[in-house]
Scaffold this motif. Structure first.
Motif, short mmCIF file in Angstrom:
data_model
loop_
_atom_site.label_atom_id
_atom_site.label_comp_id
_atom_site.label_asym_id
_atom_site.label_seq_id
_atom_site.Cartn_x
_atom_site.Cartn_y
_atom_site.Cartn_z
N LEU A 28 0.84 -1.20 0.00
CA LEU A 28 0.00 0.00 0.00
C LEU A 28 0.88 1.25 0.00
O LEU A 28 1.97 1.25 0.57
CB LEU A 28 -0.90 0.02 1.25
N PRO A 29 0.38 2.35 -0.61
CA PRO A 29 1.16 3.59 -0.61
C PRO A 29 0.94 4.42 0.66
O PRO A 29 1.10 5.64 0.65
CB PRO A 29 0.63 4.32 -1.85
N PHE A 30 0.55 3.75 1.75
CA PHE A 30 0.20 4.44 3.00
C PHE A 30 0.95 3.87 4.19
O PHE A 30 1.24 2.67 4.24
CB PHE A 30 -1.31 4.25 3.30
N THR A 31 1.21 4.74 5.17
CA THR A 31 1.57 4.30 6.52
C THR A 31 0.44 4.74 7.44
O THR A 31 -0.36 5.61 7.07
CB THR A 31 2.90 4.93 7.00
N ALA A 32 0.38 4.16 8.64
CA ALA A 32 -0.71 4.50 9.55
C ALA A 32 -0.24 4.42 10.98
O ALA A 32 0.58 3.57 11.33
CB ALA A 32 -1.90 3.56 9.33
N ALA A 33 -0.76 5.31 11.82
CA ALA A 33 -0.43 5.33 13.24
C ALA A 33 -1.66 5.73 14.04
O ALA A 33 -2.46 6.57 13.59
CB ALA A 33 0.71 6.31 13.51
N ASN A 34 -1.82 5.13 15.22
CA ASN A 34 -2.97 5.41 16.09
C ASN A 34 -2.52 6.26 17.27
O ASN A 34 -1.49 6.00 17.88
CB ASN A 34 -3.56 4.09 16.59
N ALA A 35 -3.30 7.28 17.58
CA ALA A 35 -3.10 8.05 18.82
C ALA A 35 -4.47 8.23 19.46
O ALA A 35 -5.29 9.04 19.00
CB ALA A 35 -2.45 9.39 18.54
N ALA A 36 -4.74 7.43 20.48
CA ALA A 36 -5.97 7.56 21.28
C ALA A 36 -7.25 7.57 20.44
O ALA A 36 -8.12 8.41 20.61
CB ALA A 36 -5.90 8.81 22.16
N GLY A 37 -7.34 6.62 19.52
CA GLY A 37 -8.56 6.48 18.74
C GLY A 37 -8.61 7.32 17.48
O GLY A 37 -9.59 7.29 16.74
N VAL A 38 -7.54 8.07 17.21
CA VAL A 38 -7.43 8.81 15.95
C VAL A 38 -6.35 8.13 15.11
O VAL A 38 -5.18 8.10 15.49
CB VAL A 38 -7.10 10.30 16.16
N LEU A 39 -6.78 7.55 14.00
CA LEU A 39 -5.87 6.87 13.08
C LEU A 39 -5.41 7.90 12.06
O LEU A 39 -6.22 8.46 11.33
CB LEU A 39 -6.61 5.73 12.38
N THR A 40 -4.11 8.18 12.01
CA THR A 40 -3.58 9.08 10.99
C THR A 40 -2.94 8.24 9.90
O THR A 40 -2.06 7.42 10.17
CB THR A 40 -2.54 10.06 11.58
N ILE A 41 -3.42 8.43 8.68
CA ILE A 41 -2.92 7.70 7.51
C ILE A 41 -2.11 8.69 6.69
O ILE A 41 -2.57 9.81 6.42
CB ILE A 41 -4.09 7.13 6.68
N SER A 42 -0.89 8.32 6.34
CA SER A 42 -0.01 9.21 5.57
C SER A 42 0.41 8.54 4.28
O SER A 42 0.60 7.33 4.24
CB SER A 42 1.24 9.55 6.38
N ALA A 43 0.57 9.35 3.23
CA ALA A 43 1.14 8.84 1.98
C ALA A 43 2.60 8.50 2.21
O ALA A 43 3.27 9.09 3.07
CB ALA A 43 1.01 9.88 0.88
N LYS A 44 3.13 7.53 1.47
CA LYS A 44 4.53 7.15 1.61
C LYS A 44 5.47 8.10 0.87
O LYS A 44 6.64 8.19 1.22
CB LYS A 44 4.75 5.71 1.15
N ASN A 45 4.97 8.75 -0.17
CA ASN A 45 5.79 9.74 -0.89
C ASN A 45 5.18 11.12 -0.74
O ASN A 45 3.96 11.29 -0.76
CB ASN A 45 5.90 9.39 -2.38
N LYS A 46 6.04 12.13 -0.63
CA LYS A 46 5.60 13.52 -0.56
C LYS A 46 5.10 13.99 -1.93
O LYS A 46 5.46 13.42 -2.95
CB LYS A 46 6.75 14.42 -0.11
N GLY A 47 4.29 15.06 -1.91
CA GLY A 47 3.89 15.66 -3.18
C GLY A 47 2.41 15.60 -3.44
O GLY A 47 1.62 15.15 -2.60
N THR A 48 2.04 16.02 -4.65
CA THR A 48 0.62 16.19 -4.99
C THR A 48 -0.06 14.92 -5.48
O THR A 48 -1.29 14.84 -5.50
CB THR A 48 0.46 17.25 -6.10
N VAL A 49 0.74 13.91 -5.88
CA VAL A 49 0.14 12.72 -6.51
C VAL A 49 -0.87 12.05 -5.56
O VAL A 49 -1.94 11.63 -5.97
CB VAL A 49 1.25 11.73 -6.94
N ALA A 50 -0.53 12.01 -4.27
CA ALA A 50 -1.40 11.33 -3.30
C ALA A 50 -2.70 12.09 -3.05
O ALA A 50 -3.64 11.52 -2.46
CB ALA A 50 -0.66 11.13 -1.98
N ASN A 51 -2.79 13.34 -3.48
CA ASN A 51 -4.04 14.08 -3.27
C ASN A 51 -5.20 13.47 -4.05
O ASN A 51 -6.36 13.75 -3.74
CB ASN A 51 -3.86 15.56 -3.63
N GLY A 52 -4.89 12.63 -5.03
CA GLY A 52 -5.94 11.93 -5.77
C GLY A 52 -6.36 10.62 -5.12
O GLY A 52 -7.28 9.96 -5.60
N PHE A 53 -5.70 10.23 -4.03
CA PHE A 53 -6.03 8.97 -3.36
C PHE A 53 -7.41 9.07 -2.70
O PHE A 53 -7.81 10.14 -2.23
CB PHE A 53 -4.99 8.61 -2.30
#
Length: 220
Positions: free
Chosen positions: A124-149
């Motif tokens: 997957l092109p994502f990483t994910a981390a949980n902080a107290a019930g809030v899951l933050t999903i991040s793109a693996k590469n910087k830039g605008t391409v992931a804005n279409g995900f």
């Protein structure tokens, strides 16, 4: 036909073993993953190219993320307490991860289970981390391409709410000019890039003009 050569230009991750701006032939998506990082732009572009044509003759030339670039992020927020068991899912582009929820679960355990499920799929092109019930999903590469995900929640568990929101907008794509220069003598017939900005499209046009000029006479 298999005698056509395709050059894929995109971003790598720090974990990739292939230096940026190095042209290399790849014969499998695993090879691209090792070279550029699992879930990187180049890995997923190679994966898609080989799904479309398993006999494609592929070269890659990766670029690094821009240091000052921005990773796109999303949040999935869980609140409440489940009063019945059920299943929740997140569609991450064309992939889906599912989590079974028990009445003993909390927002934190559900978010942590989603983070683990995403981490368990390195393609997957994502990483994910949980902080107290809030899951933050991040793109693996910087830039605008992931804005279409697309990240879309589904399923329902009584007593537990599950909301997905856009977080940070990805920004700043690399310039492909140096990659095109590195690949100039490669004789590639097709060049694939993930960018649509004027700077990179102009660089691609200039490259195609140069390889097709009266001196070079190479079709691409």
């Amino acid at each position: 036909s298999s005698d056509l050569t395709t050059l894929i230009i995109g971003q790598k991750m720090a974990a990739g073993t292939l230096a940026a701006l190095t042209v290399a032939n790849v014969f499998s998506d695993v090879e691209a993953a090792v070279a550029c990082g699992y879930g990187s732009q180049v890995h997923r572009m190679v994966q898609a190219a080989l799904q479309a044509n398993p006999f494609a003759n592929l070269s890659i030339c990766a670029v690094d993320d821009i240091g000052g670039g921005t990773l796109a992020t999303w949040t999935a927020t869980f609140t409440g307490a489940p009063t019945a068991q059920g299943t929740l899912a997140l569609a991450l582009n064309e992939d889906t991860v599912q989590v079974n929820v028990a009445t003993t679960d909390t927002p934190t355990t559900v978010a942590a289970a989603f983070a683990a499920a995403i981490t368990a799929k390195p393609d997957l092109p994502f990483t994910a981390a949980n902080a107290a019930g809030v899951l933050t999903i991040s793109a693996k590469n910087k830039g605008t391409v992931a804005n279409g995900f697309k990240i879309v929640p589904s399923g329902a568990v009584t007593g537990l709410t599950f909301v997905v929101a856009n977080g940070v907008v990805g920004a700043t794509d690399p310039d492909i000019t140096a990659a095109l220069t590195a690949a100039f003598l490669g004789g590639h017939n097709q060049i694939v890039i993930p960018y649509r900005d004027a700077t990179n499209l102009t660089a691609l046009r200039n490259h195609l003009d140069n390889v097709g000029n009266y001196a070079e006479k190479r079709w691409a």
